[in-house]
Enzyme design. Structure first.
Site: not given
Ligand code: SF4
Length: 348
Positions: A135, A34, A117
């Site tokens: 996002d 991520e 996020y």
């Protein structure tokens, strides 16, 4: 589970992109993926992620790493604060959580570099916590699904989008749901021209029914980037080159050649190097030009190589490095042309 989530998961089961960080149930690896995926295309991350996790396969190995090694593996990926935050976050997890990433979004958000996020993504994907991960892709999909025609950058509209996103997350398979929205936003509900004929959500989509999904989400026009001229000087002293490790926020910790403000004409270069670096150099040779686009600025660079005496001391803040260091030190992509020119000079 809502009808939208069911349709989305059905589509995901048949269309999910096969990615090396999926289906592994390892919170650390979800975190690394991520962090790399923020502001970066999946195709780019695919070439960085395997090397990174081969070198740092688990949280303790990353936490004990040198920042320079982490930056070297991040070289070319951009947004280097992500790499520094990942390293500092890993150290924080070792110190405060015994090396185990917490599962709650609130606790995750207290870790260096983990924002709303990423906390949602890690909690849902790695720990099956039913929370959204909002996002840019998700903002686009939700704005179109619910035909939200207000400025998506305003806090109140953002809260509305987050509330819709949270409502859609199912108790079962929340991580797959979030990844399905991300995949849909990346491959079908794309910016500009969504491919609504292929979309599993078209029957629920208000913007599609209204006939104009392409102009959503509504976002303020971004300011044009400021163009900043630089003259990059590749200064050689025998078989060594002059380098500086940046301390500025932009590209902090990465290595650069000396940068003189503005486009310095060739016939003023020796004087400019003398006055800026307090260094006597000679034989300026043009090495062409280069341009690098950052989010908020563009570096418009002219490149020159120069020579100086073999035993001259390095100016304050700089150091002389063997040309072989070009392979070992982490340079930003903005320096690619200068690195190539320095390598070529070494080979000539
Ligand atoms: Fe996006 Fe079109 Fe699907 Fe609506 S129908 S979610 S606009 S791709």
């Amino acid at each position: 589970m809502t009808d939208i989530s069911a349709a989305l998961l059905h589509w995901y089961d048949e269309n999910a992109r096969s990615l090396p960080w999926r289906g592994i149930h390892n919170p650390y690896l979800t975190w690394v993926s991520e962090a790399m995926l923020q502001q970066t295309r999946v195709e780019t991350v695919l070439s960085y992620y395997p090397r990174f996790i081969a070198r740092f396969p688990d949280l303790p190995s990353l936490a004990s790493a040198d920042e320079s090694d982490v930056l070297k593996l991040w070289e070319g990926l951009g947004y280097y604060s992500r790499a520094r935050n990942l390293l500092n976050g890993a150290r924080q997890v070792m110190a405060e959580h015994g090396g185990i990433l917490p599962s709650s979004p609130d606790e995750l958000r207290r870790i260096c570099g983990i924002g709303p996020y990423m906390a949602g993504a890690i909690a849902s994907i790695a720990f099956s916590v039913p929370v959204p991960a909002v996002d840019g892709n998700v903002i686009r999909v939700i704005s179109r699904l619910y035909n939200i025609r207000d400025d998506a950058s305003s806090p109140s509209v953002r809260r509305r989008i987050e509330a819709h996103a949270a409502y859609l997350v199912p108790q079962e398979r929340p991580g797959d749901h979030n990844q399905a929205v991300m995949d849909l936003g990346a491959t079908v509900c794309v910016p500009g021209t969504p491919d609504c004929s292929r979309c599993p959500l078209s029957m629920f989509c208000e913007a599609f029914r209204g006939g104009s999904p392409a102009d959503l989400p509504v976002l303020p026009r971004s300011k044009p980037q400021k163009v900043i001229p630089w003259t990059i000087v590749i200064i050689r002293s025998g078989s060594r080159i002059l380098l500086r490790r940046r301390t500025e926020k932009l590209l902090q910790g990465l290595w650069c050649f000396p940068m003189l403000p503005g486009r310095v004409p060739a016939d003023s270069l020796i004087d400019a190097v003398q006055s800026t670096l307090r260094l006597s150099a000679a034989h300026p040779v043009s090495q062409g030009t280069a341009r690098h686009v950052f989010t908020h600025q563009i570096w418009d660079m002219s490149l020159y190589s120069l020579d100086t005496d073999p035993d001259i001391p390095a100016p304050s803040g700089y150091g002389w490095f063997a040309l072989s260091s070009l392979e070992d030190l982490a340079f930003p992509s903005a320096m690619n042309a200068a690195v190539r020119a320095a390598r070529k000079g070494a080979a000539d």
